[in-house]
Write a protein that holds these residues in place. Structure first.
Motif, PDB file in Angstrom:
ATOM      1  N   GLN A 205      -6.205  -0.785  -3.806  1.00 42.81           N
ATOM      2  CA  GLN A 205      -5.985  -0.655  -2.371  1.00 42.81           C
ATOM      3  C   GLN A 205      -6.986  -1.501  -1.579  1.00 42.81           C
ATOM      4  O   GLN A 205      -6.620  -2.131  -0.579  1.00 42.81           O
ATOM      5  CB  GLN A 205      -6.092   0.812  -1.965  1.00 42.81           C
ATOM      6  CG  GLN A 205      -4.955   1.671  -2.507  1.00 42.81           C
ATOM      7  CD  GLN A 205      -5.182   3.156  -2.307  1.00 42.81           C
ATOM      8  OE1 GLN A 205      -6.340   3.622  -2.333  1.00 42.81           O
ATOM      9  NE2 GLN A 205      -4.124   3.911  -2.124  1.00 42.81           N
ATOM     10  N   GLN A 206      -8.223  -1.540  -2.035  1.00 45.75           N
ATOM     11  CA  GLN A 206      -9.238  -2.315  -1.325  1.00 45.75           C
ATOM     12  C   GLN A 206      -8.944  -3.810  -1.408  1.00 45.75           C
ATOM     13  O   GLN A 206      -9.096  -4.539  -0.421  1.00 45.75           O
ATOM     14  CB  GLN A 206     -10.624  -2.018  -1.899  1.00 45.75           C
ATOM     15  CG  GLN A 206     -11.751  -2.740  -1.177  1.00 45.75           C
ATOM     16  CD  GLN A 206     -13.128  -2.338  -1.692  1.00 45.75           C
ATOM     17  OE1 GLN A 206     -13.244  -1.514  -2.590  1.00 45.75           O
ATOM     18  NE2 GLN A 206     -14.161  -2.922  -1.135  1.00 45.75           N
TER      19      GLN A 206
ATOM     20  N   LEU B 235       0.824  -1.209   0.000  1.00 46.02           N
ATOM     21  CA  LEU B 235       0.000   0.000   0.000  1.00 46.02           C
ATOM     22  C   LEU B 235       0.862   1.263   0.000  1.00 46.02           C
ATOM     23  O   LEU B 235       0.524   2.258  -0.651  1.00 46.02           O
ATOM     24  CB  LEU B 235      -0.941  -0.013   1.206  1.00 46.02           C
ATOM     25  CG  LEU B 235      -2.053  -1.064   1.159  1.00 46.02           C
ATOM     26  CD1 LEU B 235      -2.783  -1.143   2.491  1.00 46.02           C
ATOM     27  CD2 LEU B 235      -3.033  -0.759   0.031  1.00 46.02           C
ATOM     28  N   GLN B 236       1.984   1.231   0.709  1.00 45.02           N
ATOM     29  CA  GLN B 236       2.906   2.368   0.697  1.00 45.02           C
ATOM     30  C   GLN B 236       3.505   2.573  -0.697  1.00 45.02           C
ATOM     31  O   GLN B 236       3.648   3.707  -1.166  1.00 45.02           O
ATOM     32  CB  GLN B 236       4.022   2.136   1.713  1.00 45.02           C
ATOM     33  CG  GLN B 236       3.626   2.379   3.150  1.00 45.02           C
ATOM     34  CD  GLN B 236       3.467   3.860   3.451  1.00 45.02           C
ATOM     35  OE1 GLN B 236       4.124   4.706   2.867  1.00 45.02           O
ATOM     36  NE2 GLN B 236       2.558   4.167   4.364  1.00 45.02           N
TER      37      GLN B 236
ATOM     38  N   GLU C  56       0.924   4.211  -2.878  1.00 47.45           N
ATOM     39  CA  GLU C  56       0.741   5.612  -2.518  1.00 47.45           C
ATOM     40  C   GLU C  56       1.859   6.490  -3.076  1.00 47.45           C
ATOM     41  O   GLU C  56       1.612   7.587  -3.590  1.00 47.45           O
ATOM     42  CB  GLU C  56       0.687   5.746  -0.996  1.00 47.45           C
ATOM     43  CG  GLU C  56       0.494   7.182  -0.517  1.00 47.45           C
ATOM     44  CD  GLU C  56       0.468   7.291   0.993  1.00 47.45           C
ATOM     45  OE1 GLU C  56       0.766   8.382   1.511  1.00 47.45           O
ATOM     46  OE2 GLU C  56       0.162   6.276   1.651  1.00 47.45           O
TER      47      GLU C  56
ATOM     48  N   ILE D 225      -5.988  -5.260  -1.798  1.00 46.65           N
ATOM     49  CA  ILE D 225      -4.825  -5.559  -0.959  1.00 46.65           C
ATOM     50  C   ILE D 225      -5.206  -5.544   0.516  1.00 46.65           C
ATOM     51  O   ILE D 225      -4.769  -6.411   1.288  1.00 46.65           O
ATOM     52  CB  ILE D 225      -3.686  -4.565  -1.254  1.00 46.65           C
ATOM     53  CG1 ILE D 225      -3.144  -4.810  -2.667  1.00 46.65           C
ATOM     54  CG2 ILE D 225      -2.571  -4.695  -0.225  1.00 46.65           C
ATOM     55  CD1 ILE D 225      -2.132  -3.788  -3.117  1.00 46.65           C
ATOM     56  N   ALA D 226      -6.027  -4.576   0.916  1.00 44.63           N
ATOM     57  CA  ALA D 226      -6.441  -4.500   2.316  1.00 44.63           C
ATOM     58  C   ALA D 226      -7.257  -5.726   2.725  1.00 44.63           C
ATOM     59  O   ALA D 226      -7.336  -6.057   3.915  1.00 44.63           O
ATOM     60  CB  ALA D 226      -7.246  -3.221   2.545  1.00 44.63           C
TER      61      ALA D 226
END
Length: 235
Positions: free
Chosen positions: A199-200, A90-91, A94, A202-203
């Motif tokens: 992102q969703q 996620l980093q 971003e 991966i989360a």
């Protein structure tokens, strides 16, 4: 058969256009906060125009190619709260928000130990496949592996099944390796929407790993239970 399904590795594989591996050097990763400053490399990084490979002592690895970004982690006995690959992925997204991301895969690996190579062979060629004369030709028995694909509500779960040897310390044990790939094309009409979808997904990695484990426990190892251990897997 040892009826213990042992989760050994999880990887997040992101497909992207025009990704420049040379950008992701160790200093960049630390200066931007993608990698914590106290993480130490386990060995010398592989670093050139077409490949960057970094492996840290805590079991997290980053592999970057021109069209693919992989973050993986050796699981061992880590509880879910200590698994860090999703945070790293996620980093990266971003900090690299202008990249055109296309798809993502959540890729767990797990294995089951067997008392002997003959028992592991019998699992594939006697239980999963129908026995027959096709298994012998030339100088010996066939080496068999399976590749299966299961459609999900969204995406696909691909499963590869192979006979391997597992090394834990100095001990080598016959085993069956299950390699999963929960593959998702990204949805959205804009770059921002696709990044949000990425992102969703991966989360949500823990639910994907749970789906993978449930498939194996329910359909392939009905009496097994998942018990992660520290080990490396090789063919």
């Amino acid at each position: 058969m040892n009826n213990s399904l042992q989760l050994t590795e999880i990887a997040i594989a992101i497909v992207a256009k025009n990704l420049n591996p040379a950008v992701l050097n160790p200093d960049f990763l630390k200066y931007t906060g993608i990698i914590p400053a106290d993480w130490e490399l386990a060995n010398q990084p592989v670093y050139n125009n077409n490949l960057v490979q970094l492996v840290y002592k805590n079991g997290v690895g980053i592999i970057v190619q021109p069209n693919r970004l992989n973050v993986l982690e050796m699981i061992g006995e880590k509880p879910a709260t200590e698994i860090q690959l999703a945070g790293v992925a996620l980093q990266l997204i971003e900090k690299l928000s202008q990249i055109e991301y296309q798809a993502v895969g959540i890729n767990p690996k797990a294995f089951v130990n067997f008392p002997s190579e003959a028992d592991a062979y019998q699992y594939i060629c006697g239980k999963l496949l129908a026995p027959g004369s096709w298994q012998e030709f030339g100088e010996g028995k066939v080496n068999a592996a399976l590749e299966l694909s299961y459609p999900l509500k969204r995406g696909v779960l691909n499963l590869a099944i192979n006979q391997v040897n597992v090394q834990s310390g100095e001990q080598i044990t016959p085993a069956i390796l299950f390699s999963g790939n929960l593959n998702y094309p990204l949805v959205g009409n804009t770059l921002t929407e696709k990044i949000q979808d990425l992102q969703q997904i991966i989360a949500n990695w823990q639910n994907d790993v749970k789906t993978f484990q449930e498939l194996l426990v329910d359909k392939f190892l009905p009496s097994s239970s998942a018990q992660p251990i520290s080990a490396s897997v090789f063919s």
